[in-house]
Enzyme design. Structure first.
Site, mmCIF file in Angstrom:
data_model
loop_
_atom_site.group_PDB
_atom_site.id
_atom_site.type_symbol
_atom_site.label_atom_id
_atom_site.label_comp_id
_atom_site.label_asym_id
_atom_site.label_seq_id
_atom_site.Cartn_x
_atom_site.Cartn_y
_atom_site.Cartn_z
ATOM 1 C CD GLU A 1 -32.750 13.911 -0.533
ATOM 2 O OE1 GLU A 1 -32.045 14.047 -1.549
ATOM 3 O OE2 GLU A 1 -32.674 12.921 0.222
ATOM 4 C CG HIS B 1 -28.569 14.528 1.181
ATOM 5 N ND1 HIS B 1 -27.640 14.015 0.301
ATOM 6 C CD2 HIS B 1 -29.712 13.798 0.988
ATOM 7 C CE1 HIS B 1 -28.195 13.034 -0.407
ATOM 8 N NE2 HIS B 1 -29.457 12.874 -0.014
ATOM 9 C CG HIS C 1 -32.109 9.746 1.828
ATOM 10 N ND1 HIS C 1 -31.056 10.433 1.279
ATOM 11 C CD2 HIS C 1 -31.612 9.063 2.895
ATOM 12 C CE1 HIS C 1 -29.949 10.166 1.966
ATOM 13 N NE2 HIS C 1 -30.266 9.345 2.957
ATOM 14 C CD GLU D 1 -34.609 7.706 -1.797
ATOM 15 O OE1 GLU D 1 -34.953 8.898 -1.627
ATOM 16 O OE2 GLU D 1 -33.477 7.387 -2.203
HETATM 17 ZN ZN LIG Z 1 -31.060 11.618 -0.536
#
Ligand SMILES: [Zn+2]
Length: 496
Positions: A342, A328, A395, A461
């Site tokens: 995030e 992102h 992430h 993640e």
């Molecule tokens: Zn993400």
């Protein structure tokens, strides 16, 4: 009895598990002494138990040493240094051990005094001196002592670093090293080229070392240059196609160790590269990665080449290009929850990972190092352009149910499925351990960046932004630091 057997089996298993990981580090050996005289003596011990002839040069006379090194090789003689006014103790001891009958001093009395020569003679050794009126002339005279050759290596006689990596090439092929300065071919050098019948030349260094006018006056010249001494050394090794099974590594600012190391590298049919003494130079990492170098001999003790550099050389991630992709950015915040975005967490962890991989000896590249948005395709392209060995996307997770929590690592099976899976399996448990999160395991999913990146790639993640407990950890610098360390360690163990 049964419990005894159990212990035996477990300890044998431990041994079996231990050995491969210990062997998977790069091989690093160090040869050095307490000063340049001691280092040269120690280097000579690597190959010579005796030597009827030895070459001795002044410890402060790099030009003499550079020109002497190929001749020493051709005469099967170790290259040793001495203090100018008195025979250095380490050299004296070594000459006795070697049972040397003849010493060839290269350089005039300003480099090695008559008194020093007499001290060598007093050991019952006959002394021959090769010297000219200046460094060009000395190199020319050394060249005449070497076998016939139609090629020469040419370097600036006042820039010691340029010629170092060319020494093994010149030595093994019997080519002399002759000097010019930046703007002139000295008459002694021109004379040696003519009398030896040199037909072609390798010029070590860019136009700042030897300009185009001098270059064009040399016989069939080929120039090998680099943006600094580290890149020049790497380019010499690469372009001259020198053997790299066990590469010598020395401090690019320590000419005495480097030249003596280059002489030994030649004797061992190997090559030498240079580094900054405190941190493995970027250009050195590049050649390590490109040529997949995994066995090194460091020349000189600390601090000439620090233990940090030794550890970086040992680390199998050394020279590997690792693409770090913090997910992102900018208008794309990624998941939002518990007061955090995030994109910020990903960037923070990504930067910390970048620092750690740099310290490990790798060549990390980030898809973004600030709050910028890049499309998924742009991120994939950055990995391809960098020629990345691995692609690591970072992430944070999200779910409508705030109870969802834990860590998971994804890979995709389109490219490099087995390697990507193995990478994910190395990283996942380490991140779980770092964050003390629930282990959701290694999974497959066709996320764009890992589906289209052709190198082994994973998407981590780290934890759930939407879960209060996970998010409270992702807010803390100490946890982000541990997470970055865990990913770094996972990458290192992937290479072991
Ligand atoms: Zn993400």
């Amino acid at each position: 009895m049964r419990s005894y057997l159990k212990v035996l089996i477990i300890s044998m298993l431990g041994l079996i598990l231990f050995i491969p990981s210990a062997l998977a580090d790069n091989a690093v050996k160090r040869v050095g002494g307490s000063n340049r005289y001691g280092t040269a003596a120690a280097l000579s011990k690597q190959v010579y138990s005796t030597a009827s002839t030895a070459v001795v040069v002044g410890g402060g006379s790099y030009a003499d040493a550079i020109s002497a090194a190929p001749m020493a090789y051709q005469k099967n003689a170790p290259l040793l240094y001495t203090n100018k006014d008195n025979l250095s103790a380490e050299t004296k001891t070594r000459l006795k051990e070697l049972k040397t009958k003849t010493v060839i001093i290269v350089g005039g009395t300003p480099a090695v005094s008559a008194n020093t020569a007499n001290q060598i003679k007093a050991l019952g050794i006959s002394v021959k001196r090769i010297s000219g009126s200046n460094r060009y002339d000395t190199a020319a005279k050394v060249a005449m002592e070497m076998p016939a050759a139609s090629k020469a290596v040419i370097a600036n006689g006042f820039l010691y670093a340029d010629a170092i990596a060319a020494i093994p090439y010149a030595a093994m092929n019997g080519y002399p090293i002759l000097f010019t300065n930046q703007t002139d071919i000295n008459s002694a050098t021109a004379g040696a080229i003519k009398s030896k019948g040199i037909k072609s030349s390798i010029v070590a260094g860019g136009t700042g070392s030897i300009n185009a006018s001098v270059f064009n006056k040399l016989p069939s010249p080929k120039r090998i240059s680099g943006s600094n001494r580290y890149e020049l050394a790497a380019n010499l090794v690469q372009q001259l196609n020198l053997p790299t099974g066990n590469v010598f590594v020395s401090n690019g600012f320590g000419y005495a160790d480097s030249i003596a190391g280059a002489a030994l590298a030649a004797k061992k049919k190997q090559s030498i590269i240079l580094t900054n003494g405190s941190n493995l130079s970027k250009e050195t990492r590049v050649i390590i990665g490109r040529k997949k170098l995994s066995s090194f001999t460091i020349i000189g003790n600390t601090p000439a080449v620090s233990s940090n550099v030794a550890n970086q050389l040992k680390n199998p991630v050394s020279g590997k290009t690792i693409l770090i992709d913090p997910g992102h950015g900018d208008q794309d915040s990624g998941s939002i929850g518990n007061g955090i975005l995030e994109k910020d967490v990903n960037l923070d962890i990504g930067k910390r990972l970048n620092t750690k991989l740099n310290a490990s000896g790798a060549l990390p590249v980030m898809t973004r190092s600030n709050d910028t948005f890049y499309s998924l395709q742009e991120r994939v392209n950055k990995g391809a352009t960098a020629g990345a060995d691995l692609f690591i996307s970072v992430h944070g997770n999200a779910n409508d149910a705030t109870s969802a929590n834990g860590t998971e690592t994804y890979y995709d099976e389109t490219y490099q499925a087995a390697a990507s899976k193995r990478l994910a399996e190395q990283i996942q448990p380490k991140v779980v351990n770092a964050l003390s999160t629930r282990d959701r395991g290694v999974k497959t999913a066709p996320f764009y960046v890992i589906k289209y990146s052709k190198m082994p790639s994973v998407l981590v993640e780290t934890a759930f932004i939407t879960n209060p407990s996970d998010a409270s950890k992702l807010k803390q610098a100490s946890y982000k630091e541990k997470t970055a360390a865990a990913i770094n360690d996972g990458i290192v163990s992937y290479y072991k």
